[in-house]
Design an enzyme around this catalytic site. Sequence first.
Site, PDB file in Angstrom:
ATOM      1  N   HIS A  44       0.876  -1.200   0.000  1.00 17.13           N
ATOM      2  CA  HIS A  44       0.000   0.000   0.000  1.00 17.13           C
ATOM      3  C   HIS A  44       0.901   1.235   0.000  1.00 17.13           C
ATOM      4  CE1 HIS A  44      -3.883   2.121   1.335  1.00 17.13           C
ATOM      5  NE2 HIS A  44      -2.979   3.078   1.140  1.00 17.13           N
TER       6      HIS A  44
ATOM      7  N   HIS B  16       1.625   5.312  -1.739  1.00 16.45           N
ATOM      8  CA  HIS B  16       1.274   6.483  -2.560  1.00 16.45           C
ATOM      9  C   HIS B  16       2.552   7.065  -3.140  1.00 16.45           C
ATOM     10  CE1 HIS B  16      -2.880   6.626  -1.035  1.00 16.45           C
ATOM     11  NE2 HIS B  16      -2.341   6.118   0.054  1.00 16.45           N
TER      12      HIS B  16
ATOM     13  N   LYS C  35      -9.469  -0.333  -5.994  1.00 20.56           N
ATOM     14  CA  LYS C  35      -9.470   0.264  -4.653  1.00 20.56           C
ATOM     15  C   LYS C  35     -10.781   0.978  -4.403  1.00 20.56           C
ATOM     16  CE  LYS C  35      -7.781   2.134  -0.791  1.00 20.56           C
ATOM     17  NZ  LYS C  35      -6.674   3.065  -0.559  1.00 20.56           N
TER      18      LYS C  35
ATOM     19  N   HIS D  28     -10.549   1.209   1.603  1.00 20.32           N
ATOM     20  CA  HIS D  28     -10.344   2.217   2.651  1.00 20.32           C
ATOM     21  C   HIS D  28     -11.585   2.129   3.538  1.00 20.32           C
ATOM     22  CE1 HIS D  28      -8.746   6.117   4.276  1.00 20.32           C
ATOM     23  NE2 HIS D  28      -9.940   6.033   4.825  1.00 20.32           N
TER      24      HIS D  28
ATOM     25  N   HIS E   6      -4.782  -0.598   5.793  1.00 18.26           N
ATOM     26  CA  HIS E   6      -4.316   0.201   6.943  1.00 18.26           C
ATOM     27  C   HIS E   6      -5.278   0.151   8.127  1.00 18.26           C
ATOM     28  CE1 HIS E   6      -6.928   2.985   4.843  1.00 18.26           C
ATOM     29  NE2 HIS E   6      -6.009   3.388   3.993  1.00 18.26           N
TER      30      HIS E   6
ATOM     31  N   ASP F 111       1.307   2.653   3.550  1.00 17.69           N
ATOM     32  CA  ASP F 111       0.474   3.844   3.356  1.00 17.69           C
ATOM     33  C   ASP F 111       1.325   5.118   3.398  1.00 17.69           C
ATOM     34  OD1 ASP F 111      -1.866   5.232   2.775  1.00 17.69           O
ATOM     35  OD2 ASP F 111      -2.469   5.406   4.874  1.00 17.69           O
TER      36      ASP F 111
HETATM   37  C1  NCD Z   1      -3.570   9.153   1.780  1.00 18.00           C
HETATM   38  C2  NCD Z   1      -3.052  10.166   0.753  1.00 18.00           C
HETATM   39  O1  NCD Z   1      -2.518  11.197   1.156  1.00 18.00           O
HETATM   40  O2  NCD Z   1      -3.134   9.893  -0.449  1.00 18.00           O
HETATM   41  N1  NCD Z   1      -3.609   9.776   3.064  1.00 18.00           N
HETATM   42  C3  NCD Z   1      -3.613   9.157   4.265  1.00 18.00           C
HETATM   43  O3  NCD Z   1      -3.745   9.823   5.282  1.00 18.00           O
HETATM   44  N2  NCD Z   1      -3.438   7.860   4.375  1.00 18.00           N
HETATM   45  C4  NCD Z   1      -4.888   8.624   1.356  1.00 18.00           C
HETATM   46  C5  NCD Z   1      -5.291   7.367   2.100  1.00 18.00           C
HETATM   47  O4  NCD Z   1      -4.712   6.293   1.897  1.00 18.00           O
HETATM   48  O5  NCD Z   1      -6.204   7.440   2.915  1.00 18.00           O
HETATM   49 ZN    ZN Z   2      -3.340   5.072   1.457  1.00 18.12          ZN
END
Ligand code: NCD
Ligand code: ZN
Length: 357
Positions: free
Chosen positions: A13, A15, A99, A136, A174, A247
């Site tokens: 997971h 970003h 997702k 999520h 998460h 995450d």
């Molecule tokens: C994530 C993001 O910034 O893309 N932020 C977070 O707090 N985890 C989005 C997500 O996974 O919820």
């Molecule tokens: Zn995330």
Amino acid sequence: MTAITIRRPDDLHLHLRDGQAMRSILPFTAARFARALIMPNLRPAVTTTEQALAYRKRILEALPQGMTLEPLMTLYLTDRTDPAEVDRAKASGCIVGLKLYPAGATTHSDAGVTDIRKVDAALSRMEEKDLVLQVHGEVTDPAVDVFEREARFIDEVLAKLAARFPRLRIVFEHITTRAAAQFVQDSRPGIAATLTPQHLLMNRNALFAGGIRPHHFCLPVLKSQADREALLAVVASGDPRFFLGTDSAPHARGAKEAACGCAGIFSAHGAIELYAEAFEAAGTLQTLEAFASEHGADFYRLPRNDGRITLVKEPWEVPRSYPFGAEEIVPLRAGETIGWRLADVADGGSRPEGVSR
Ligand code: NCD
Ligand code: ZN
């Protein structure tokens, strides 16, 4: 123990963002992990196979010479996702799932699903094609207490979803609560969960330690110590339904240190080291390898990685910031230390075609 060598891990997971921002942070993940599941919440969202393949290509092109990372892709599910798109995703061979962001639940989730019934046709096709649903798991009703949103989501959405689509494989992403850990432990086969380093290392007091701490704000928000202990207990149990997903979610400093700071903690600079610290403190370093490098690969039906990494128990100071495109990012533990250091990576040789540069 002062050093451990484990099979090369996967971050299931992550970003990565895009463009220059992505170029700044991608090497942190590639240095540690062999594969990463790349979240699709770009703007515009990655909703089609075509967009996902183009994004995957940009990721591979952004890797510095000599570094490798296999991006596993997932599509952003929307009210309008056509079952034919699920077929295309499956046929691509590079997309492992879709997702589910409840609309409004988190950063860049406005294109998300407004009512779970609207995606029934897509979910049914995913079940048939065996694509994984990443979830999520928070309700979005602003009247629901922010610390209760995950538990409410289980009762109002997830339990029913898992029952209505009995063969759909689901990752509860998460997870942050005792209720979520319990739900996964009690559920039918095909349900798993990812756990972040921050939810294993901190409780909600970290949001307010000496003042408000925007760099400890993520969604789902940090929970109570009792919740954190429940998460540590599941990782100590070695249960194969729980695996690593950082995450790591970078945002420029200014977007975090603001009157309405956005959600997301950046941990890619020391992700596996932070997990090692959390596992060691919980007395369960012996379950780290399976959690980081086996359970996730097995759930996604991917071969376990051949490579190895070595971590040594040697504190290092985390910089106060890292470059993030034209801006900067404040990493988890900025200006403080992480107790474990990445000492060596042996990538094991064989990489899938098209993955290295
Ligand atoms: C994530 C993001 O910034 O893309 N932020 C977070 O707090 N985890 C989005 C997500 O996974 O919820
Ligand atoms: Zn995330």
